[in-house]
Design a protein around this motif. Sequence first.
Motif, PDB file in Angstrom:
ATOM      1  N   SER A 130      24.414   9.154 -32.820  1.00  0.00           N
ATOM      2  CA  SER A 130      23.445   9.012 -33.916  1.00  0.00           C
ATOM      3  C   SER A 130      22.160   9.782 -33.638  1.00  0.00           C
ATOM      4  O   SER A 130      21.535  10.323 -34.556  1.00  0.00           O
ATOM      5  N   GLN A 131      21.762   9.837 -32.387  1.00  0.00           N
ATOM      6  CA  GLN A 131      20.510  10.495 -32.001  1.00  0.00           C
ATOM      7  C   GLN A 131      20.674  11.982 -31.694  1.00  0.00           C
ATOM      8  O   GLN A 131      19.730  12.632 -31.237  1.00  0.00           O
ATOM      9  N   GLY A 132      21.859  12.525 -31.944  1.00  0.00           N
ATOM     10  CA  GLY A 132      22.063  13.953 -31.757  1.00  0.00           C
ATOM     11  C   GLY A 132      22.206  14.385 -30.315  1.00  0.00           C
ATOM     12  O   GLY A 132      21.972  15.546 -29.983  1.00  0.00           O
ATOM     13  N   LYS A 133      22.635  13.478 -29.447  1.00  0.00           N
ATOM     14  CA  LYS A 133      22.766  13.811 -28.026  1.00  0.00           C
ATOM     15  C   LYS A 133      24.204  14.104 -27.611  1.00  0.00           C
ATOM     16  O   LYS A 133      24.456  14.425 -26.452  1.00  0.00           O
ATOM     17  N   SER A 134      25.145  13.978 -28.556  1.00  0.00           N
ATOM     18  CA  SER A 134      26.554  14.256 -28.255  1.00  0.00           C
ATOM     19  C   SER A 134      27.154  15.070 -29.392  1.00  0.00           C
ATOM     20  O   SER A 134      26.994  14.721 -30.568  1.00  0.00           O
ATOM     21  N   LEU A 142      27.640   5.815 -38.811  1.00  0.00           N
ATOM     22  CA  LEU A 142      27.179   7.205 -38.796  1.00  0.00           C
ATOM     23  C   LEU A 142      26.922   7.738 -40.202  1.00  0.00           C
ATOM     24  O   LEU A 142      26.061   8.599 -40.389  1.00  0.00           O
ATOM     25  N   GLU A 143      27.652   7.204 -41.191  1.00  0.00           N
ATOM     26  CA  GLU A 143      27.511   7.687 -42.569  1.00  0.00           C
ATOM     27  C   GLU A 143      26.642   6.780 -43.429  1.00  0.00           C
ATOM     28  O   GLU A 143      26.488   7.033 -44.632  1.00  0.00           O
ATOM     29  N   ALA A 144      26.057   5.757 -42.842  1.00  0.00           N
ATOM     30  CA  ALA A 144      25.228   4.827 -43.610  1.00  0.00           C
ATOM     31  C   ALA A 144      23.916   5.471 -44.029  1.00  0.00           C
ATOM     32  O   ALA A 144      23.449   6.442 -43.428  1.00  0.00           O
ATOM     33  N   GLU A 145      23.324   4.929 -45.080  1.00  0.00           N
ATOM     34  CA  GLU A 145      22.016   5.413 -45.519  1.00  0.00           C
ATOM     35  C   GLU A 145      21.012   5.269 -44.383  1.00  0.00           C
ATOM     36  O   GLU A 145      20.947   4.238 -43.717  1.00  0.00           O
ATOM     37  N   GLY A 146      20.238   6.314 -44.147  1.00  0.00           N
ATOM     38  CA  GLY A 146      19.252   6.279 -43.081  1.00  0.00           C
ATOM     39  C   GLY A 146      19.750   6.817 -41.759  1.00  0.00           C
ATOM     40  O   GLY A 146      18.951   7.018 -40.830  1.00  0.00           O
ATOM     41  N   SER A 147      21.053   7.070 -41.643  1.00  0.00           N
ATOM     42  CA  SER A 147      21.577   7.627 -40.397  1.00  0.00           C
ATOM     43  C   SER A 147      21.124   9.076 -40.245  1.00  0.00           C
ATOM     44  O   SER A 147      21.265   9.878 -41.171  1.00  0.00           O
ATOM     45  N   PRO A 148      20.597   9.454 -39.078  1.00  0.00           N
ATOM     46  CA  PRO A 148      20.144  10.833 -38.873  1.00  0.00           C
ATOM     47  C   PRO A 148      21.261  11.869 -38.952  1.00  0.00           C
ATOM     48  O   PRO A 148      20.994  13.050 -39.167  1.00  0.00           O
TER      49      PRO A 148
END
Length: 461
Positions: free
Chosen positions: A278-282, A295-301
Amino acid sequence: MRPSTHRPRLPSRLRVVSGAAVALCLALSATACAGAGGGGSSADPDSVNVLMVNNPQMEDLQRLTAENFTAKTGIKVNFTVLPENDVRAKIGQEFSSQAGQYDVASLSNYEIPFYSENGWLAPLDGYAAADAAFDQRDILPAYTASLTGADGKLYGEPFYGESSFLMYRKDIFAAKGLTMPDHPTWSQVADLAAKADGAQPGMKGICLRGQPGWGQVFAPLTTVVNTFGGTWFDKDWNAKVDSPEFREATQFYVDLVRSHGEAGAAQAGFTECLNSTSQGKSAMWYDATSAAGVLEAEGSPVKGKIGYAQAPVQKTASSGWLWTWSWGVQAASKKKDAAWKFISWASSKDYEQLVASTLGWAKVPSGKRISTYDNPEFQKAAPFYTAERSAIEKADPKNPGLQERPAVGIQFVGIPEFADLGTRVSQGVTAAIAGQGTVEDALAKGQEAAQKIGDKYKGQE
């Protein structure tokens, strides 16, 4: 219906299962399976006591029950909600003793087969057949099969279900000129992980569970073992934990996560990999399909940035696991009719629509009904729906590898002892991931422990 107090003599193999299950219960709790606990008044005819895991989907259910189910039926639901390890221990105590304090419990397709063999669960066939609105035919066949006992009777209804698949950053792959096959091999995944590693500052090529536990590192790792041609036991209960195939798969997994996996992998489980992705580290993550809704929920980065491929394979056609948190009714319950009314509501199409209208489609406890996957609203909110459904439908708990197995299960072996065995072996694997041990040593110790279990089952068929 009041349950009979008569307990038929179990066949020899099932007596082994029963003894192992009770022993497991004793090991988990100092209360020695007393079955005590406060789930509300068991004497109230207009209430049911439900013991369940504290997953987000269950917590949503708890919030929605009084204003919807109770308001409509007049049946009060007394929930006892506990963390997974605690709830497993308490369910083991309650159901093995048949104390009758709890009517319904959240059970998985790991427990239900041997719980039903021991006579701890009430069959649900008659209820499901008589309840046209519930529509048993709408439940994905893989779950109906996995919740059916050796006697052919149905003992559980799924609340939500999942398989496993590979999640990856489409934008990162496009920027790096990488292509993800719909059905990748583990060799391809390792190559892609090396190329995606460092694609952005702080980004690693893949996230894989490394945290010890039969349901942590060994959930994904056992699927790797299966597709590399390994197995925990052969059909005659000979342990195969130190076989060349098991060693190759485990060494591959350890090397991959050490070379291109997340920081602190030895402490990383599902939650840590979810946060990392979620945080873009993988750039990639192999894990439960149920993660995709977050991961696809509203507000997910990363909403809209994730692609979905089938679980990687090596020597098998598929390798995704099969899991469901489902509802089981204690055989000793005196409120089976009310228990079914709760179950049939909690696992119904109407309940999914209720969650969608109040909390959004991303919060729906999906993964169990054909109609959900056919729903255009769900399809719009869940770009992963095709990959998830395919993974669930291809999962085969009876034949997950290259050889015949003595017990059902993909990411687990369907015997009570596996929870302890898998966790013990996982500790050595986690040490290897941390650079504090070797795969060879971990599996050598695991082989000895596994063979002691296998010897108990030999000749019991």
